[in-house]
Enzyme design. Structure first.
Site, PDB file in Angstrom:
ATOM      1  N   ASP A 123      79.197 -42.360  82.239  1.00 15.97           N
ATOM      2  CA  ASP A 123      79.457 -40.941  82.014  1.00 15.97           C
ATOM      3  C   ASP A 123      79.124 -40.655  80.551  1.00 15.97           C
ATOM      4  O   ASP A 123      78.743 -41.563  79.807  1.00 15.97           O
ATOM      5  CB  ASP A 123      80.920 -40.597  82.330  1.00 15.97           C
ATOM      6  CG  ASP A 123      81.084 -39.168  82.847  1.00 15.97           C
ATOM      7  OD1 ASP A 123      80.524 -38.240  82.207  1.00 15.97           O
ATOM      8  OD2 ASP A 123      81.761 -38.964  83.866  1.00 15.97           O
ATOM      9  N   SER A 134      75.956 -31.526  98.288  1.00 16.42           N
ATOM     10  CA  SER A 134      76.885 -30.407  98.390  1.00 16.42           C
ATOM     11  C   SER A 134      76.517 -29.572  99.611  1.00 16.42           C
ATOM     12  O   SER A 134      75.335 -29.466  99.971  1.00 16.42           O
ATOM     13  CB  SER A 134      76.816 -29.524  97.140  1.00 16.42           C
ATOM     14  OG  SER A 134      77.573 -28.343  97.304  1.00 16.42           O
ATOM     15  N   ASP A 180      73.831 -40.569  79.637  1.00 18.36           N
ATOM     16  CA  ASP A 180      73.441 -39.207  79.993  1.00 18.36           C
ATOM     17  C   ASP A 180      72.383 -39.329  81.076  1.00 18.36           C
ATOM     18  O   ASP A 180      71.244 -39.713  80.799  1.00 18.36           O
ATOM     19  CB  ASP A 180      72.890 -38.480  78.771  1.00 18.36           C
ATOM     20  CG  ASP A 180      72.470 -37.039  79.060  1.00 18.36           C
ATOM     21  OD1 ASP A 180      72.406 -36.658  80.249  1.00 18.36           O
ATOM     22  OD2 ASP A 180      72.181 -36.301  78.103  1.00 18.36           O
ATOM     23  N   VAL A 181      72.749 -39.023  82.327  1.00 10.59           N
ATOM     24  CA  VAL A 181      71.828 -39.264  83.446  1.00 10.59           C
ATOM     25  C   VAL A 181      70.622 -38.341  83.420  1.00 10.59           C
ATOM     26  O   VAL A 181      69.667 -38.553  84.175  1.00 10.59           O
ATOM     27  CB  VAL A 181      72.548 -39.145  84.806  1.00 10.59           C
ATOM     28  CG1 VAL A 181      73.702 -40.141  84.906  1.00 10.59           C
ATOM     29  CG2 VAL A 181      73.026 -37.718  85.073  1.00 10.59           C
ATOM     30  N   TYR A 210      72.342 -24.461  91.004  1.00  7.69           N
ATOM     31  CA  TYR A 210      73.124 -25.522  91.651  1.00  7.69           C
ATOM     32  C   TYR A 210      72.630 -25.751  93.075  1.00  7.69           C
ATOM     33  O   TYR A 210      72.458 -26.902  93.508  1.00  7.69           O
ATOM     34  CB  TYR A 210      74.600 -25.143  91.635  1.00  7.69           C
ATOM     35  CG  TYR A 210      75.529 -26.237  92.102  1.00  7.69           C
ATOM     36  CD1 TYR A 210      75.951 -27.231  91.220  1.00  7.69           C
ATOM     37  CD2 TYR A 210      75.998 -26.277  93.410  1.00  7.69           C
ATOM     38  CE1 TYR A 210      76.816 -28.238  91.637  1.00  7.69           C
ATOM     39  CE2 TYR A 210      76.857 -27.280  93.835  1.00  7.69           C
ATOM     40  CZ  TYR A 210      77.265 -28.251  92.940  1.00  7.69           C
ATOM     41  OH  TYR A 210      78.117 -29.265  93.358  1.00  7.69           O
ATOM     42  N   LYS A 222      71.069 -29.277  94.522  1.00  7.23           N
ATOM     43  CA  LYS A 222      71.714 -30.011  95.606  1.00  7.23           C
ATOM     44  C   LYS A 222      70.868 -30.025  96.876  1.00  7.23           C
ATOM     45  O   LYS A 222      70.923 -30.993  97.654  1.00  7.23           O
ATOM     46  CB  LYS A 222      73.103 -29.423  95.879  1.00  7.23           C
ATOM     47  CG  LYS A 222      74.104 -29.679  94.760  1.00  7.23           C
ATOM     48  CD  LYS A 222      74.333 -31.172  94.525  1.00  7.23           C
ATOM     49  CE  LYS A 222      75.437 -31.436  93.514  1.00  7.23           C
ATOM     50  NZ  LYS A 222      75.694 -32.880  93.317  1.00  7.23           N
TER      51      LYS A 222
END
Length: 283
Positions: free
Chosen positions: A40, A149, A70-71, A162, A166
């Site tokens: 994270d 999601s 940091d992905v 978003y 997703k």
């Protein structure tokens, strides 16, 4: 019986592990005897989460690592994979769970779009592409769990960045699983986690108590583990407000917009709202 990848002394990597579903999953993996890496953003929250996981890990802090990552940055994911290999060896479970939700609007700030897509979508794509080849090569059972999601399936208005991210996670994970199952000798499987309403820091929006309709992260992970044991690819979670049959109807209606040539997002269109409600109420 848990999936074979979730065996004692195997290694799990969880991104977005400092809170919410990621932290609950990390605890569960540790409780099963896995060595767990929490990834994270750097800070006290990540260190505190690692200390929580260490309390339930068989080897305590020796079986847990917190690695600031940091992905959205591929080089940091490469460094994460290298650090895990050096510390614990082969990875058996990868949970690409990191996600942000700063909010977006169609013509709103570009930086919100870029942030959401680089973390929520590219974080999953790069995480899978960087870790999967080695997971396949070591020849032992493995799992890649990508957190999607319902908003990426029914795409409700209100937060288009978003939804786009997703929706991409869904499509990518489907393609990933197809690739894995058609790779000779591969013992790694991909799964798409589709949470319901879960009370986390991402969804709290200033609330300090869990709404009655929401599940806890722990309930979501319980459902995920049962689904993995059954071999479900689509881990479609209910919550305290929405049962599976309702989710199924919402998903079918969204797909029906194409088949029936209805307007885009007809569920929220004034000419189709009554028809959707009748469809939802149908036995």
């Amino acid at each position: 019986m848990p999936h074979a990848a979730l065996s004692k002394n195997h290694v799990a990597v969880v991104t977005g592990a400092a809170s919410g579903i990621g932290l609950a999953a990390a605890k569960r993996f540790a409780d099963l005897g896995l060595k767990v890496v929490l990834a994270d953003l750097p800070g006290e929250r990540l260190q505190a989460a690692a200390a929580e996981v260490a309390k339930v890990a068989a080897g305590g802090a020796n079986d847990v690592a917190a690695i600031a990552t940091d992905v959205s940055q591929p080089d940091e994911l490469v460094a994460l994979a290298r650090s895990v290999r050096e510390r614990f060896g082969h990875v058996h479970v990868l949970m690409n769970n990191a996600g942000i939700q700063p909010g977006s609007s169609m013509f709103g700030p570009l930086e919100n779009w870029e942030a959401v897509i680089t973390v929520n979508l590219w974080g999953v794509i790069n995480g899978s592409r960087i870790f999967a080849p080695a997971m396949i090569a070591h020849g032992e059972p493995g799992l890649i769990i990508n957190t999607g999601s319902k908003q990426g399936i029914t795409t409700p208005p209100g937060d288009p960045a978003y939804n786009v991210a997703k929706a991409g996670v869904k499509v990518f994970t489907e393609a990933l699983q197809h690739e894995l199952r058609n790779t000779e000798g591969c013992k790694v499987a991909a799964h798409l986690l589709i949470p319901g309403f879960v009370y986390t820091s991402l969804t709290a929006h200033g609330r300090t108590e869990k709404p009655a309709g929401a599940w806890t992260p722990e309930q979501t992970v319980d459902f995920m583990m049962d689904s993995l044991e059954r071999g479900d690819f689509y881990i479609l979670c209910p919550d305290n407000e929405v049962v599976r049959s309702t989710d199924e109807k919402r998903i079918l209606w969204a797909a029906g917009d194409i088949v029936e040539n209805r307007p885009a997002l007809s569920r929220w269109h004034p000419d189709h709202g009554d028809a959707f409600k009748a469809f939802l109420d149908r036995d």
